[in-house]
Each structure stands twice: as C-alpha cells, then as structure tokens.
Design a protein around this motif. Structure first.
Motif, PDB file in Angstrom:
ATOM      1  N   GLY A  57      -5.133  -7.263  -1.591  1.00 25.15           N
ATOM      2  CA  GLY A  57      -4.222  -8.389  -1.405  1.00 25.15           C
ATOM      3  C   GLY A  57      -2.850  -8.239  -2.016  1.00 25.15           C
ATOM      4  O   GLY A  57      -1.996  -9.100  -1.837  1.00 25.15           O
ATOM      5  N   GLU A  58      -2.584  -7.146  -2.733  1.00 23.89           N
ATOM      6  CA  GLU A  58      -1.290  -6.936  -3.390  1.00 23.89           C
ATOM      7  C   GLU A  58      -0.516  -5.818  -2.703  1.00 23.89           C
ATOM      8  O   GLU A  58      -1.065  -4.748  -2.440  1.00 23.89           O
ATOM      9  N   LYS A  59       0.773  -6.057  -2.429  1.00 32.28           N
ATOM     10  CA  LYS A  59       1.613  -5.033  -1.811  1.00 32.28           C
ATOM     11  C   LYS A  59       1.830  -3.890  -2.800  1.00 32.28           C
ATOM     12  O   LYS A  59       2.149  -4.132  -3.967  1.00 32.28           O
ATOM     13  N   ILE A  60       1.641  -2.656  -2.341  1.00 34.23           N
ATOM     14  CA  ILE A  60       1.827  -1.509  -3.233  1.00 34.23           C
ATOM     15  C   ILE A  60       3.240  -0.962  -3.080  1.00 34.23           C
ATOM     16  O   ILE A  60       3.829  -1.021  -2.005  1.00 34.23           O
ATOM     17  N   THR A  61       3.779  -0.442  -4.177  1.00 35.36           N
ATOM     18  CA  THR A  61       5.117   0.143  -4.156  1.00 35.36           C
ATOM     19  C   THR A  61       5.078   1.625  -4.508  1.00 35.36           C
ATOM     20  O   THR A  61       6.033   2.338  -4.256  1.00 35.36           O
ATOM     21  N   ASP A  62       3.996   2.066  -5.125  1.00 31.58           N
ATOM     22  CA  ASP A  62       3.811   3.472  -5.501  1.00 31.58           C
ATOM     23  C   ASP A  62       2.461   3.935  -4.995  1.00 31.58           C
ATOM     24  O   ASP A  62       1.631   3.110  -4.574  1.00 31.58           O
ATOM     25  N   ALA A  63       2.212   5.226  -5.089  1.00 30.38           N
ATOM     26  CA  ALA A  63       0.893   5.752  -4.748  1.00 30.38           C
ATOM     27  C   ALA A  63      -0.145   5.038  -5.616  1.00 30.38           C
ATOM     28  O   ALA A  63       0.051   4.860  -6.812  1.00 30.38           O
ATOM     29  N   THR A  64      -1.214   4.599  -4.998  1.00 25.67           N
ATOM     30  CA  THR A  64      -2.241   3.810  -5.661  1.00 25.67           C
ATOM     31  C   THR A  64      -3.590   4.492  -5.506  1.00 25.67           C
ATOM     32  O   THR A  64      -3.946   4.921  -4.416  1.00 25.67           O
ATOM     33  N   VAL A  65      -4.334   4.566  -6.602  1.00 26.87           N
ATOM     34  CA  VAL A  65      -5.662   5.165  -6.579  1.00 26.87           C
ATOM     35  C   VAL A  65      -6.639   4.183  -5.947  1.00 26.87           C
ATOM     36  O   VAL A  65      -6.683   3.013  -6.319  1.00 26.87           O
ATOM     37  N   LEU A  66      -7.399   4.660  -4.962  1.00 23.58           N
ATOM     38  CA  LEU A  66      -8.443   3.851  -4.347  1.00 23.58           C
ATOM     39  C   LEU A  66      -9.791   4.227  -4.942  1.00 23.58           C
ATOM     40  O   LEU A  66     -10.054   5.395  -5.216  1.00 23.58           O
ATOM     41  N   GLN A  67     -10.618   3.229  -5.118  1.00 21.96           N
ATOM     42  CA  GLN A  67     -11.986   3.426  -5.590  1.00 21.96           C
ATOM     43  C   GLN A  67     -12.937   3.233  -4.405  1.00 21.96           C
ATOM     44  O   GLN A  67     -12.548   2.707  -3.365  1.00 21.96           O
ATOM     45  N   ASP A  68     -14.186   3.614  -4.594  1.00 26.87           N
ATOM     46  CA  ASP A  68     -15.198   3.369  -3.579  1.00 26.87           C
ATOM     47  C   ASP A  68     -15.228   1.877  -3.251  1.00 26.87           C
ATOM     48  O   ASP A  68     -15.207   1.033  -4.135  1.00 26.87           O
ATOM     49  N   LYS A  69     -15.197   1.571  -1.988  1.00 26.83           N
ATOM     50  CA  LYS A  69     -15.212   0.207  -1.444  1.00 26.83           C
ATOM     51  C   LYS A  69     -13.918  -0.568  -1.679  1.00 26.83           C
ATOM     52  O   LYS A  69     -13.898  -1.793  -1.552  1.00 26.83           O
ATOM     53  N   SER A  70     -12.815   0.138  -1.983  1.00 27.20           N
ATOM     54  CA  SER A  70     -11.506  -0.516  -2.044  1.00 27.20           C
ATOM     55  C   SER A  70     -11.104  -0.933  -0.634  1.00 27.20           C
ATOM     56  O   SER A  70     -11.278  -0.189   0.318  1.00 27.20           O
ATOM     57  N   GLU A  71     -10.564  -2.154  -0.514  1.00 28.69           N
ATOM     58  CA  GLU A  71     -10.045  -2.617   0.766  1.00 28.69           C
ATOM     59  C   GLU A  71      -8.528  -2.509   0.743  1.00 28.69           C
ATOM     60  O   GLU A  71      -7.892  -2.791  -0.271  1.00 28.69           O
ATOM     61  N   PHE A  72      -7.966  -2.097   1.887  1.00 30.02           N
ATOM     62  CA  PHE A  72      -6.521  -2.074   2.015  1.00 30.02           C
ATOM     63  C   PHE A  72      -6.141  -2.514   3.411  1.00 30.02           C
ATOM     64  O   PHE A  72      -6.923  -2.412   4.348  1.00 30.02           O
ATOM     65  N   ARG A  73      -4.917  -3.069   3.534  1.00 30.36           N
ATOM     66  CA  ARG A  73      -4.464  -3.612   4.816  1.00 30.36           C
ATOM     67  C   ARG A  73      -3.219  -2.891   5.289  1.00 30.36           C
ATOM     68  O   ARG A  73      -2.249  -2.728   4.536  1.00 30.36           O
ATOM     69  N   ILE A  74      -3.286  -2.471   6.529  1.00 31.45           N
ATOM     70  CA  ILE A  74      -2.156  -1.855   7.219  1.00 31.45           C
ATOM     71  C   ILE A  74      -1.897  -2.714   8.437  1.00 31.45           C
ATOM     72  O   ILE A  74      -2.770  -2.826   9.310  1.00 31.45           O
ATOM     73  N   GLY A  75      -0.734  -3.369   8.482  1.00 33.55           N
ATOM     74  CA  GLY A  75      -0.482  -4.336   9.555  1.00 33.55           C
ATOM     75  C   GLY A  75      -1.486  -5.464   9.436  1.00 33.55           C
ATOM     76  O   GLY A  75      -1.669  -6.042   8.370  1.00 33.55           O
ATOM     77  N   ALA A  76      -2.201  -5.751  10.525  1.00 37.46           N
ATOM     78  CA  ALA A  76      -3.240  -6.787  10.503  1.00 37.46           C
ATOM     79  C   ALA A  76      -4.635  -6.179  10.364  1.00 37.46           C
ATOM     80  O   ALA A  76      -5.621  -6.887  10.409  1.00 37.46           O
ATOM     81  N   THR A  77      -4.696  -4.861  10.183  1.00 38.42           N
ATOM     82  CA  THR A  77      -5.973  -4.152  10.115  1.00 38.42           C
ATOM     83  C   THR A  77      -6.413  -3.974   8.668  1.00 38.42           C
ATOM     84  O   THR A  77      -5.659  -3.459   7.846  1.00 38.42           O
ATOM     85  N   VAL A  78      -7.629  -4.411   8.368  1.00 41.13           N
ATOM     86  CA  VAL A  78      -8.202  -4.235   7.037  1.00 41.13           C
ATOM     87  C   VAL A  78      -9.162  -3.055   7.091  1.00 41.13           C
ATOM     88  O   VAL A  78     -10.026  -2.987   7.965  1.00 41.13           O
ATOM     89  N   LEU A  79      -8.970  -2.123   6.171  1.00 37.56           N
ATOM     90  CA  LEU A  79      -9.820  -0.937   6.097  1.00 37.56           C
ATOM     91  C   LEU A  79     -10.509  -0.908   4.750  1.00 37.56           C
ATOM     92  O   LEU A  79     -10.000  -1.473   3.779  1.00 37.56           O
ATOM     93  N   MET A  80     -11.641  -0.243   4.685  1.00 38.82           N
ATOM     94  CA  MET A  80     -12.366  -0.089   3.427  1.00 38.82           C
ATOM     95  C   MET A  80     -12.686   1.386   3.247  1.00 38.82           C
ATOM     96  O   MET A  80     -13.179   2.045   4.160  1.00 38.82           O
TER      97      MET A  80
END
Length: 87
Positions: A57-80
């Motif tokens: 839910g937070e906009k990222i400004t730098d490279a961000t480490v993802l953990q297992d089962k992290s959700e991220f949104r690109i446009g209207a698409t939510v990916l895990m």
C-alpha cells in the motif's frame, strides 16, 4: 494472473509492453518496474512509471526488498511474490 515462477536470477522488467513480464493493464507503464532476483534476495524497483509502484500500500521511491508473500501493485494489478524451492 501473472506467473512469476520463471523469473531469471537477474533483472526482469514488468509492464504493459516490451517487458520480460507483460501485464494487460492500461494503468501500467510500458516498462513499469523491475524485479531482480539475487540468490535469496528479491528487489523491486519502480522505473519512473506514471502511476508508481506500491508495496503493501505504500509508494516506493527506491529499490525495495520483497519477502515471501509480499504484495505489490503495478497499475491496477496486484501481484504477490511467493518463494518456492528449486525443483
């Protein structure tokens, strides 16, 4: 559904066109974000997209480490990101 199981252990682009992983989403930029797999580390970076990339839910400004089962949104698409063992 976007299947990220076959990501190469390198930098992969995600976007609406001309990307390693293509999503059918008009709110996504052509090359919206990159996801990089380095051994046990997965980094997500926004590629100066129009609508930004959100992680938990937070906009990222730098490279961000993802953990297992992290959700991220690109446009209207939510990916895990789901981490699995190598076959």
């Amino acid at each position: 559904m976007v299947d990220l199981r076959l990501l190469e252990p390198s930098r992969n682009t995600i976007g609406r066109a001309s990307a390693d992983v293509t999503i059918n989403d008009t709110e996504a930029s052509r090359q919206h974000a990159s996801i990089e797999v380095r051994d046990d580390l997965v980094l997500l970076e926004d590629l100066k997209s129009t609508n930004g990339t959100l992680v938990d839910g937070e906009k990222i400004t730098d490279a961000t480490v993802l953990q297992d089962k992290s959700e991220f949104r690109i446009g209207a698409t939510v990916l895990m990101l789901i981490v699995t063992e190598d076959a």
